[in-house]
Scaffold this motif. Structure first.
Motif, PDB file in Angstrom:
ATOM      1  N   PRO A 181      -1.623   7.094  39.513  1.00 58.77           N
ATOM      2  CA  PRO A 181      -0.156   7.056  39.499  1.00 58.77           C
ATOM      3  C   PRO A 181       0.444   7.733  40.723  1.00 58.77           C
ATOM      4  CG  PRO A 181      -0.986   8.659  37.910  1.00 58.77           C
ATOM      5  CD  PRO A 181      -2.180   7.908  38.424  1.00 58.77           C
ATOM      6  N   LEU A 182       1.759   7.563  40.879  1.00 55.23           N
ATOM      7  CA  LEU A 182       2.468   8.069  42.060  1.00 55.23           C
ATOM      8  C   LEU A 182       3.086   9.443  41.836  1.00 55.23           C
ATOM      9  CD1 LEU A 182       4.312   4.770  43.046  1.00 55.23           C
ATOM     10  CD2 LEU A 182       2.327   5.774  44.195  1.00 55.23           C
ATOM     11  N   GLY A 183       2.580  10.197  40.901  1.00 54.90           N
ATOM     12  CA  GLY A 183       3.259  11.428  40.509  1.00 54.90           C
ATOM     13  C   GLY A 183       3.056  12.622  41.399  1.00 54.90           C
ATOM     14  N   ARG A 184       2.109  12.576  42.367  1.00 55.68           N
ATOM     15  CA  ARG A 184       1.823  13.791  43.110  1.00 55.68           C
ATOM     16  C   ARG A 184       2.930  14.093  44.117  1.00 55.68           C
ATOM     17  NH1 ARG A 184      -2.642  10.794  46.358  1.00 55.68           N
ATOM     18  NH2 ARG A 184      -1.970  10.984  48.539  1.00 55.68           N
ATOM     19  N   PRO A 185       3.145  15.387  44.446  1.00 59.37           N
ATOM     20  CA  PRO A 185       4.178  15.745  45.417  1.00 59.37           C
ATOM     21  C   PRO A 185       3.885  15.146  46.787  1.00 59.37           C
ATOM     22  CG  PRO A 185       3.444  17.677  44.182  1.00 59.37           C
ATOM     23  CD  PRO A 185       2.470  16.575  43.878  1.00 59.37           C
ATOM     24  N   GLY A 186       4.941  14.977  47.564  1.00 59.87           N
ATOM     25  CA  GLY A 186       4.793  14.449  48.903  1.00 59.87           C
ATOM     26  C   GLY A 186       5.720  13.276  49.143  1.00 59.87           C
ATOM     27  N   THR A 187       5.466  12.550  50.215  1.00 57.17           N
ATOM     28  CA  THR A 187       6.331  11.448  50.634  1.00 57.17           C
ATOM     29  C   THR A 187       5.761  10.112  50.177  1.00 57.17           C
ATOM     30  OG1 THR A 187       7.124  12.658  52.566  1.00 57.17           O
ATOM     31  CG2 THR A 187       7.336  10.266  52.623  1.00 57.17           C
ATOM     32  N   ILE A 188       6.634   9.263  49.624  1.00 56.36           N
ATOM     33  CA  ILE A 188       6.298   7.898  49.236  1.00 56.36           C
ATOM     34  C   ILE A 188       7.126   6.954  50.104  1.00 56.36           C
ATOM     35  CG2 ILE A 188       6.382   6.175  47.388  1.00 56.36           C
ATOM     36  CD1 ILE A 188       6.060   8.468  45.390  1.00 56.36           C
ATOM     37  N   SER A 189       6.454   6.047  50.786  1.00 59.83           N
ATOM     38  CA  SER A 189       7.135   5.041  51.594  1.00 59.83           C
ATOM     39  C   SER A 189       7.453   3.830  50.722  1.00 59.83           C
ATOM     40  CB  SER A 189       6.263   4.616  52.773  1.00 59.83           C
ATOM     41  OG  SER A 189       6.062   5.687  53.667  1.00 59.83           O
ATOM     42  N   VAL A 190       8.638   3.272  50.914  1.00 60.14           N
ATOM     43  CA  VAL A 190       9.101   2.141  50.107  1.00 60.14           C
ATOM     44  C   VAL A 190       9.562   1.043  51.072  1.00 60.14           C
ATOM     45  CG1 VAL A 190      10.698   1.386  48.306  1.00 60.14           C
ATOM     46  CG2 VAL A 190       9.890   3.772  48.349  1.00 60.14           C
ATOM     47  N   LEU A 191       9.039  -0.159  50.896  1.00 58.68           N
ATOM     48  CA  LEU A 191       9.474  -1.268  51.752  1.00 58.68           C
ATOM     49  C   LEU A 191       9.383  -2.568  50.981  1.00 58.68           C
ATOM     50  CD1 LEU A 191       6.694  -2.405  54.227  1.00 58.68           C
ATOM     51  CD2 LEU A 191       6.299  -0.509  52.657  1.00 58.68           C
ATOM     52  N   GLY A 192      10.179  -3.543  51.424  1.00 57.26           N
ATOM     53  CA  GLY A 192      10.171  -4.810  50.725  1.00 57.26           C
ATOM     54  C   GLY A 192      10.751  -5.932  51.550  1.00 57.26           C
ATOM     55  N   PRO A 193      10.039  -7.067  51.611  1.00 56.40           N
ATOM     56  CA  PRO A 193      10.564  -8.239  52.306  1.00 56.40           C
ATOM     57  C   PRO A 193      11.486  -9.052  51.414  1.00 56.40           C
ATOM     58  CG  PRO A 193       8.327  -8.678  51.539  1.00 56.40           C
ATOM     59  CD  PRO A 193       8.666  -7.257  51.133  1.00 56.40           C
TER      60      PRO A 193
ATOM     61  N   VAL B  45       5.053   1.887  48.196  1.00 52.12           N
ATOM     62  CA  VAL B  45       5.529   0.954  47.174  1.00 52.12           C
ATOM     63  C   VAL B  45       6.140  -0.261  47.844  1.00 52.12           C
ATOM     64  CG1 VAL B  45       7.140   0.605  45.261  1.00 52.12           C
ATOM     65  CG2 VAL B  45       5.920   2.775  45.476  1.00 52.12           C
ATOM     66  N   ILE B  46       5.682  -1.436  47.433  1.00 53.96           N
ATOM     67  CA  ILE B  46       6.274  -2.699  47.847  1.00 53.96           C
ATOM     68  C   ILE B  46       7.294  -3.099  46.790  1.00 53.96           C
ATOM     69  CG2 ILE B  46       5.848  -5.102  48.469  1.00 53.96           C
ATOM     70  CD1 ILE B  46       4.540  -3.082  50.360  1.00 53.96           C
ATOM     71  N   ALA B  47       8.462  -3.555  47.221  1.00 60.16           N
ATOM     72  CA  ALA B  47       9.548  -3.857  46.282  1.00 60.16           C
ATOM     73  C   ALA B  47      10.165  -5.192  46.639  1.00 60.16           C
ATOM     74  CB  ALA B  47      10.603  -2.749  46.323  1.00 60.16           C
ATOM     75  N   GLY B  48      11.031  -5.671  45.743  1.00 59.85           N
ATOM     76  CA  GLY B  48      11.824  -6.861  46.018  1.00 59.85           C
ATOM     77  C   GLY B  48      11.297  -8.098  45.316  1.00 59.85           C
TER      78      GLY B  48
ATOM     79  N   PRO C  43      -2.514   5.425  47.448  1.00 59.23           N
ATOM     80  CA  PRO C  43      -2.266   4.377  46.447  1.00 59.23           C
ATOM     81  C   PRO C  43      -1.103   3.492  46.866  1.00 59.23           C
ATOM     82  CG  PRO C  43      -1.433   6.492  45.668  1.00 59.23           C
ATOM     83  CD  PRO C  43      -2.137   6.759  46.965  1.00 59.23           C
ATOM     84  N   VAL C  44      -1.309   2.190  46.800  1.00 53.46           N
ATOM     85  CA  VAL C  44      -0.272   1.231  47.154  1.00 53.46           C
ATOM     86  C   VAL C  44       0.093   0.451  45.905  1.00 53.46           C
ATOM     87  CG1 VAL C  44       0.406  -0.654  48.681  1.00 53.46           C
ATOM     88  CG2 VAL C  44      -1.266   1.043  49.470  1.00 53.46           C
ATOM     89  N   LYS C  45       1.376   0.458  45.560  1.00 54.83           N
ATOM     90  CA  LYS C  45       1.848  -0.136  44.313  1.00 54.83           C
ATOM     91  C   LYS C  45       2.929  -1.175  44.584  1.00 54.83           C
ATOM     92  CE  LYS C  45      -0.449   3.035  41.895  1.00 54.83           C
ATOM     93  NZ  LYS C  45      -1.638   2.687  41.093  1.00 54.83           N
ATOM     94  N   LEU C  46       3.176  -1.982  43.564  1.00 56.82           N
ATOM     95  CA  LEU C  46       4.308  -2.912  43.543  1.00 56.82           C
ATOM     96  C   LEU C  46       5.192  -2.511  42.379  1.00 56.82           C
ATOM     97  CD1 LEU C  46       5.605  -5.728  44.415  1.00 56.82           C
ATOM     98  CD2 LEU C  46       4.261  -6.688  42.541  1.00 56.82           C
ATOM     99  N   ILE C  47       6.478  -2.240  42.638  1.00 61.39           N
ATOM    100  CA  ILE C  47       7.378  -1.926  41.535  1.00 61.39           C
ATOM    101  C   ILE C  47       7.756  -3.237  40.845  1.00 61.39           C
ATOM    102  CG2 ILE C  47       9.435  -1.873  43.038  1.00 61.39           C
ATOM    103  CD1 ILE C  47      10.560   0.290  41.078  1.00 61.39           C
ATOM    104  N   THR C  48       7.566  -3.267  39.523  1.00 66.82           N
ATOM    105  CA  THR C  48       7.768  -4.504  38.771  1.00 66.82           C
ATOM    106  C   THR C  48       9.072  -4.530  37.995  1.00 66.82           C
ATOM    107  OG1 THR C  48       6.525  -3.615  36.872  1.00 66.82           O
ATOM    108  CG2 THR C  48       5.282  -4.853  38.538  1.00 66.82           C
ATOM    109  N   HIS C  49       9.879  -3.470  38.100  1.00 66.78           N
ATOM    110  CA  HIS C  49      11.197  -3.506  37.470  1.00 66.78           C
ATOM    111  C   HIS C  49      11.962  -4.704  38.027  1.00 66.78           C
ATOM    112  CE1 HIS C  49      15.336  -2.473  36.433  1.00 66.78           C
ATOM    113  NE2 HIS C  49      14.852  -1.593  35.571  1.00 66.78           N
TER     114      HIS C  49
END
Length: 326
Positions: free
Chosen positions: A128-140, A265-268, A301-307
């Motif tokens: 999971p993405l719960g650890r402290p630090g920076t998370i990059s978020v991008l989406g085409p 995290v990949i989004a969109g 870890p590289v994730k896709l947000i599914t919301h």
């Protein structure tokens, strides 16, 4: 205020939804209303359309996520002709409170508050993405949105909007060299958004067709994406695979630049369409292919947000976060 109209305005669509903060702090969204930006002369006329669809009764607070920099007295969108003048909007919309954020700043807020079950694993360690630090978020999408969030040891977080979609495109093989040369004939400078966005599939497809000596028609991106994802056209499928490679490269570059070592995290909507394609493509290998930093990249870890509506959820979250901080 516990209720707000969340709005997510991109290059092609403007989405509206009522959002409520519930007693447990979570945010609930009503079903969104999606309007085409090309069907409305301005943001204000689109707002009137939405309000009419709600019977004229809407909350007197608005949170708007916009696809472009949120600076100055005038906000211009990157990929649609609308213009916002923030000082005039509360009176124009007849609301008491207005918050405007960058669209991927909003998505980063959504990433910060979404439960683990709303992320699909794409690459790297399956954690999971719960650890402290920076998370990059991008989406085409119509363009390429980029932001990042920092999470502290206590679970608090901060979000930073960026215009990372406009960094220079760096080709890594002869096919991408040919694509860059093709794009340079039309653009003085070629940004990653010219290669990693929904409309970019047209140029990728045409570049591959030219290499094969095949004729190509002036099809729009929707037709190429449909055939490529359905695997009914071998050249369109190759264009989709090439897109996934480039997306992996760009996502890795963004993570290195931002220090997004706690996750990416990949989004969109386009990301969601690629949910089953990305893990089977060269996305992961390109993401990690950073020379001396390959070992580090493989630990992310590289994730896709599914919301289904992270822009709307994040716009509401940004509104309530700003309200709480005052």
């Amino acid at each position: 205020m516990t209720e707000v109209v969340a709005i997510d305005v991109g290059g092609t669509h403007a989405r509206f939804a009522r959002a409520r903060r519930q007693d447990d702090g979570t945010i609930a969204l009503d079903d969104p209303v999606t309007l085409h930006t090309a069907d409305h002369a301005s943001f204000e006329t689109a707002w009137e359309d939405f309000r009419a669809r709600c019977g004229g009764s809407v909350p007197r607070a608005v949170a708007v996520a916009v696809a472009g920099p949120v600076t100055g007295e005038v906000i211009r969108f990157t990929n649609n002709p609308w213009i916002l003048r923030p000082a005039q909007l509360p009176a124009a919309l007849n609301v008491d409170r207005l918050v405007i954020v960058n669209d991927f700043e909003a998505v980063a807020h959504a990433v910060a508050i979404a439960p683990a079950g709303q992320f699909a694993h794409l690459a790297g360690p399956e954690q999971p993405l719960g650890r402290p630090g920076t998370i990059s978020v991008l989406g085409p999408g119509t363009g390429l949105g980029v932001a990042h969030l920092w999470r502290g040891q206590d679970g608090s977080y901060r979000v930073q909007a960026t215009e990372g979609g406009h960094i220079d495109f760096a080709p890594l093989d002869p096919i991408e060299d040919a694509l860059l040369a093709r794009l340079r004939r039309r653009h003085t400078r070629v940004s990653v958004e010219r290669v990693v966005s929904g409309p970019a599939i047209v140029d990728i497809h045409q570049a591959l067709a030219a290499m094969e000596g095949r004729p190509f028609s002036d099809e729009d991106d929707v037709a190429i994406w449909s055939r490529g994802l359905a695997q009914t056209d071998i050249l369109a499928a190759a264009a989709v695979d090439r897109f996934c490679l480039s997306l992996g490269s760009v996502a890795g570059d963004i993570a290195l630049a931002q220090g997004g070592f706690a996750g990416v995290v990949i989004a969109g909507g386009l990301g969601l369409r690629l949910r089953d394609v990305l893990p089977r493509s060269g996305f992961a290998s390109r993401f990690a292919a950073k020379g001396r930093f390959e070992h580090l990249m493989r630990s992310i870890p590289v994730k896709l947000i599914t919301h289904p509506q992270p822009g709307l959820l994040g716009a509401a979250a940004a509104f309530f976060s700003q309200q709480d901080s005052e």
